[in-house]
Design an enzyme around this catalytic site. Sequence first.
Site, PDB file in Angstrom:
ATOM      1  CG  ASN A  93      -7.011  -9.630  -6.546  1.00 36.67           C
ATOM      2  OD1 ASN A  93      -6.600  -8.470  -6.597  1.00 36.67           O
ATOM      3  ND2 ASN A  93      -6.247 -10.638  -6.177  1.00 36.67           N
ATOM      4  CG  HIS A 110     -11.878  -2.901  -5.242  1.00 33.66           C
ATOM      5  ND1 HIS A 110     -10.515  -2.720  -5.384  1.00 33.66           N
ATOM      6  CD2 HIS A 110     -12.271  -2.016  -4.283  1.00 33.66           C
ATOM      7  CE1 HIS A 110     -10.100  -1.779  -4.553  1.00 33.66           C
ATOM      8  NE2 HIS A 110     -11.139  -1.335  -3.867  1.00 33.66           N
ATOM      9  CB  THR A 178      -2.312  -4.615  -2.271  1.00 38.56           C
ATOM     10  OG1 THR A 178      -2.893  -3.364  -2.665  1.00 38.56           O
ATOM     11  CG2 THR A 178      -2.062  -4.604  -0.781  1.00 38.56           C
ATOM     12  CB  SER A 179       0.799  -0.953  -5.288  1.00 37.46           C
ATOM     13  OG  SER A 179      -0.510  -0.600  -5.681  1.00 37.46           O
ATOM     14  CG  LEU A 205       6.993  -9.763  -6.316  1.00 38.24           C
ATOM     15  CD1 LEU A 205       6.901  -9.594  -7.824  1.00 38.24           C
ATOM     16  CD2 LEU A 205       7.689 -11.072  -5.966  1.00 38.24           C
TER      17      LEU A 205
HETATM   18  C1  BJW Z   1       3.415  -9.357  -6.013  1.00 37.04           C
HETATM   19  C2  BJW Z   1       3.576 -10.378  -6.977  1.00 37.04           C
HETATM   20  C3  BJW Z   1       3.813 -11.674  -6.478  1.00 37.04           C
HETATM   21  C4  BJW Z   1       3.209  -8.526  -8.026  1.00 37.04           C
HETATM   22  N1  BJW Z   1       3.900 -11.888  -5.145  1.00 37.04           N
HETATM   23  N2  BJW Z   1       3.516  -9.604  -4.707  1.00 37.04           N
HETATM   24  C5  BJW Z   1      -6.678  11.133  -3.042  1.00 37.04           C
HETATM   25  C6  BJW Z   1      -6.139  10.623  -1.854  1.00 37.04           C
HETATM   26  C7  BJW Z   1      -6.676   9.478  -1.275  1.00 37.04           C
HETATM   27  C8  BJW Z   1      -7.752   8.821  -1.856  1.00 37.04           C
HETATM   28  C9  BJW Z   1      -8.291   9.345  -3.020  1.00 37.04           C
HETATM   29  C10 BJW Z   1      -7.752  10.478  -3.597  1.00 37.04           C
HETATM   30  N3  BJW Z   1      -8.444  10.739  -4.730  1.00 37.04           N
HETATM   31  C11 BJW Z   1      -9.410   9.776  -4.872  1.00 37.04           C
HETATM   32  C12 BJW Z   1      -9.316   8.912  -3.831  1.00 37.04           C
HETATM   33  C13 BJW Z   1     -10.145   7.701  -3.590  1.00 37.04           C
HETATM   34  C14 BJW Z   1      -9.826   6.594  -4.569  1.00 37.04           C
HETATM   35  C15 BJW Z   1      -8.309   6.338  -4.532  1.00 37.04           C
HETATM   36  O1  BJW Z   1      -7.808   5.652  -3.656  1.00 37.04           O
HETATM   37  N4  BJW Z   1      -7.561   6.848  -5.491  1.00 37.04           N
HETATM   38  C16 BJW Z   1      -6.079   6.682  -5.512  1.00 37.04           C
HETATM   39  C17 BJW Z   1      -5.614   6.267  -6.892  1.00 37.04           C
HETATM   40  C18 BJW Z   1      -5.478   7.957  -5.020  1.00 37.04           C
HETATM   41  N5  BJW Z   1     -10.566   5.430  -4.139  1.00 37.04           N
HETATM   42  C19 BJW Z   1     -11.796   5.213  -4.530  1.00 37.04           C
HETATM   43  O2  BJW Z   1     -12.366   5.946  -5.308  1.00 37.04           O
HETATM   44  C20 BJW Z   1     -12.515   4.031  -3.909  1.00 37.04           C
HETATM   45  N6  BJW Z   1     -13.734   4.473  -3.332  1.00 37.04           N
HETATM   46  C21 BJW Z   1     -13.746   5.319  -2.299  1.00 37.04           C
HETATM   47  O3  BJW Z   1     -12.729   5.781  -1.823  1.00 37.04           O
HETATM   48  O4  BJW Z   1     -15.018   5.610  -1.834  1.00 37.04           O
HETATM   49  C22 BJW Z   1     -15.118   6.521  -0.727  1.00 37.04           C
HETATM   50  C23 BJW Z   1     -14.826   5.853   0.570  1.00 37.04           C
HETATM   51  C24 BJW Z   1     -14.168   6.553   1.566  1.00 37.04           C
HETATM   52  C25 BJW Z   1     -13.899   5.941   2.797  1.00 37.04           C
HETATM   53  C26 BJW Z   1     -14.305   4.658   3.020  1.00 37.04           C
HETATM   54  C27 BJW Z   1     -14.962   3.982   2.029  1.00 37.04           C
HETATM   55  C28 BJW Z   1     -15.209   4.577   0.814  1.00 37.04           C
HETATM   56  C29 BJW Z   1     -12.836   2.984  -4.970  1.00 37.04           C
HETATM   57  C30 BJW Z   1     -11.606   2.331  -5.478  1.00 37.04           C
HETATM   58  C31 BJW Z   1     -11.946   1.380  -6.626  1.00 37.04           C
HETATM   59  C32 BJW Z   1     -10.688   0.737  -7.184  1.00 37.04           C
HETATM   60  N7  BJW Z   1     -11.005   0.060  -8.342  1.00 37.04           N
HETATM   61  C33 BJW Z   1      -9.960  -0.675  -9.072  1.00 37.04           C
HETATM   62  C34 BJW Z   1     -10.484  -1.094 -10.464  1.00 37.04           C
HETATM   63  C35 BJW Z   1     -11.736  -1.874 -10.372  1.00 37.04           C
HETATM   64  C36 BJW Z   1     -11.476  -3.347 -10.267  1.00 37.04           C
HETATM   65  C37 BJW Z   1     -10.887  -3.915 -11.523  1.00 37.04           C
HETATM   66  O5  BJW Z   1     -11.146  -3.434 -12.607  1.00 37.04           O
HETATM   67  O6  BJW Z   1     -10.144  -4.908 -11.374  1.00 37.04           O
HETATM   68  O7  BJW Z   1      -9.500  -1.796  -8.309  1.00 37.04           O
HETATM   69  S1  BJW Z   1      -8.468   0.263  -9.317  1.00 37.04           S
HETATM   70  C38 BJW Z   1      -7.363  -1.083  -9.198  1.00 37.04           C
HETATM   71  O8  BJW Z   1      -6.464  -0.799  -8.085  1.00 37.04           O
HETATM   72  C39 BJW Z   1      -8.218  -2.291  -8.789  1.00 37.04           C
HETATM   73  C40 BJW Z   1      -7.401  -2.867  -7.673  1.00 37.04           C
HETATM   74  O9  BJW Z   1      -8.227  -3.666  -6.828  1.00 37.04           O
HETATM   75  C41 BJW Z   1      -6.828  -1.657  -6.989  1.00 37.04           C
HETATM   76  C42 BJW Z   1      -5.613  -1.949  -6.162  1.00 37.04           C
HETATM   77  O10 BJW Z   1      -4.541  -2.411  -6.960  1.00 37.04           O
HETATM   78  P1  BJW Z   1      -3.544  -3.488  -6.387  1.00 37.04           P
HETATM   79  O11 BJW Z   1      -4.276  -4.737  -6.092  1.00 37.04           O
HETATM   80  O12 BJW Z   1      -2.770  -2.917  -5.282  1.00 37.04           O
HETATM   81  O13 BJW Z   1      -2.629  -3.780  -7.693  1.00 37.04           O
HETATM   82  P2  BJW Z   1      -1.264  -3.066  -8.163  1.00 37.04           P
HETATM   83  O14 BJW Z   1      -1.035  -3.460  -9.557  1.00 37.04           O
HETATM   84  O15 BJW Z   1      -1.281  -1.628  -7.855  1.00 37.04           O
HETATM   85  O16 BJW Z   1      -0.157  -3.712  -7.215  1.00 37.04           O
HETATM   86  C43 BJW Z   1       0.231  -5.074  -7.305  1.00 37.04           C
HETATM   87  C44 BJW Z   1       1.241  -5.363  -6.208  1.00 37.04           C
HETATM   88  O17 BJW Z   1       1.523  -6.749  -6.214  1.00 37.04           O
HETATM   89  C45 BJW Z   1       2.586  -4.633  -6.388  1.00 37.04           C
HETATM   90  O18 BJW Z   1       2.950  -4.042  -5.155  1.00 37.04           O
HETATM   91  C46 BJW Z   1       3.566  -5.759  -6.766  1.00 37.04           C
HETATM   92  O19 BJW Z   1       4.868  -5.535  -6.266  1.00 37.04           O
HETATM   93  C47 BJW Z   1       2.931  -6.944  -6.093  1.00 37.04           C
HETATM   94  N8  BJW Z   1       3.210  -8.238  -6.725  1.00 37.04           N
HETATM   95  N9  BJW Z   1       3.445  -9.861  -8.221  1.00 37.04           N
HETATM   96  C48 BJW Z   1       3.773 -10.865  -4.327  1.00 37.04           C
HETATM   97  N10 BJW Z   1       3.969 -12.745  -7.340  1.00 37.04           N
END
Ligand code: BJW
Length: 236
Positions: A93, A110, A178-179, A205
């Site tokens: 976050n 992030h 996290t999803s 959830l």
């Molecule tokens: C509750 C609840 C409650 C709700 N109680 N639960 C193909 C395959 C694999 C990987 C890749 C690919 N193509 C590209 C990639 C890499 C890419 C990636 O993963 N892409 C995928 C989409 C496929 N990743 C990257 O590019 C990353 N960099 C990278 O990989 O560099 C190379 C490297 C390699 C190896 C090691 C190291 C590095 C960078 C990723 C940057 C992500 N950035 C973001 C936006 C910026 C931040 C911002 O603006 O806020 O980050 S994207 C967005 O998603 C944000 C979040 O941090 C991130 C994760 O989301 P999160 O937190 O999981 O949120 P949601 O909404 O998805 O889920 C919420 C969850 O909460 C749900 O499950 C609900 O059920 C739950 N919930 N209320 C409990 N009350």
Amino acid sequence: MIKPNASIVVLTGAGMSAESGVPTFRGVDGLWEGHRIEDVASPEGFARDPELVHRFYNLRRAALNTVEPNAGHVALARLEREWRGRFLLVTQNVDDLHERAGSEKLIHMHGELRKARCECCDAVFAWTKDLDSGTRCRACGEIGGMRPHIVWFGEFPFEMETIMGALKRADLFLCIGTSGVVYPAAGFAQIAAERPGCHLIEMNLESTAISRQFDEHIIGPVAVELPKLVEQLLAA
Ligand code: BJW
């Protein structure tokens, strides 16, 4: 079951702050003004339309003034304070609710909404105001290089070496709200699971893309379930 001096790593995602009023990314409201998060939060998106991206982050930065940590944030800060073993909190976050609740051993992998960076000289600043394409860097004086201090798709998350080290010696890995679709964070459970005896708990959830990798699932909202879990861990 968990030793009192066990090494704990916690990973949090958007669900952690949902009950504070910070929207998640991929729920029903998972799109932002018709844009996919992958398009807005990428270097290519920023190059294509910097004002749109600045607006996205300006609104979210301003919204931080209207939210407060929830009981889950407070519980994690308590766990850090009272736990006798090693502890590391890694959050995806970009809000500052963990630190406002009192967490200190914290990595924002992030980035942070309340920081800005100059792409010309790499200086990083505390930032609470709006940014735009005309913002001047206070360090090098360049105009047009300032951007949110956020890790976008295709960029390298912060402090990966420290995170990997902690995961490799973790006895308990807690994955919260996290999803499990964004890497490398989505791969942390697999890394922790390679350590013999490491116990993995997912709190959400609903079940997620990575649920099958966990030993234990706690289904429910973090503001209710985390205080209970922390109480249990500290009582053991
Ligand atoms: C509750 C609840 C409650 C709700 N109680 N639960 C193909 C395959 C694999 C990987 C890749 C690919 N193509 C590209 C990639 C890499 C890419 C990636 O993963 N892409 C995928 C989409 C496929 N990743 C990257 O590019 C990353 N960099 C990278 O990989 O560099 C190379 C490297 C390699 C190896 C090691 C190291 C590095 C960078 C990723 C940057 C992500 N950035 C973001 C936006 C910026 C931040 C911002 O603006 O806020 O980050 S994207 C967005 O998603 C944000 C979040 O941090 C991130 C994760 O989301 P999160 O937190 O999981 O949120 P949601 O909404 O998805 O889920 C919420 C969850 O909460 C749900 O499950 C609900 O059920 C739950 N919930 N209320 C409990 N009350």
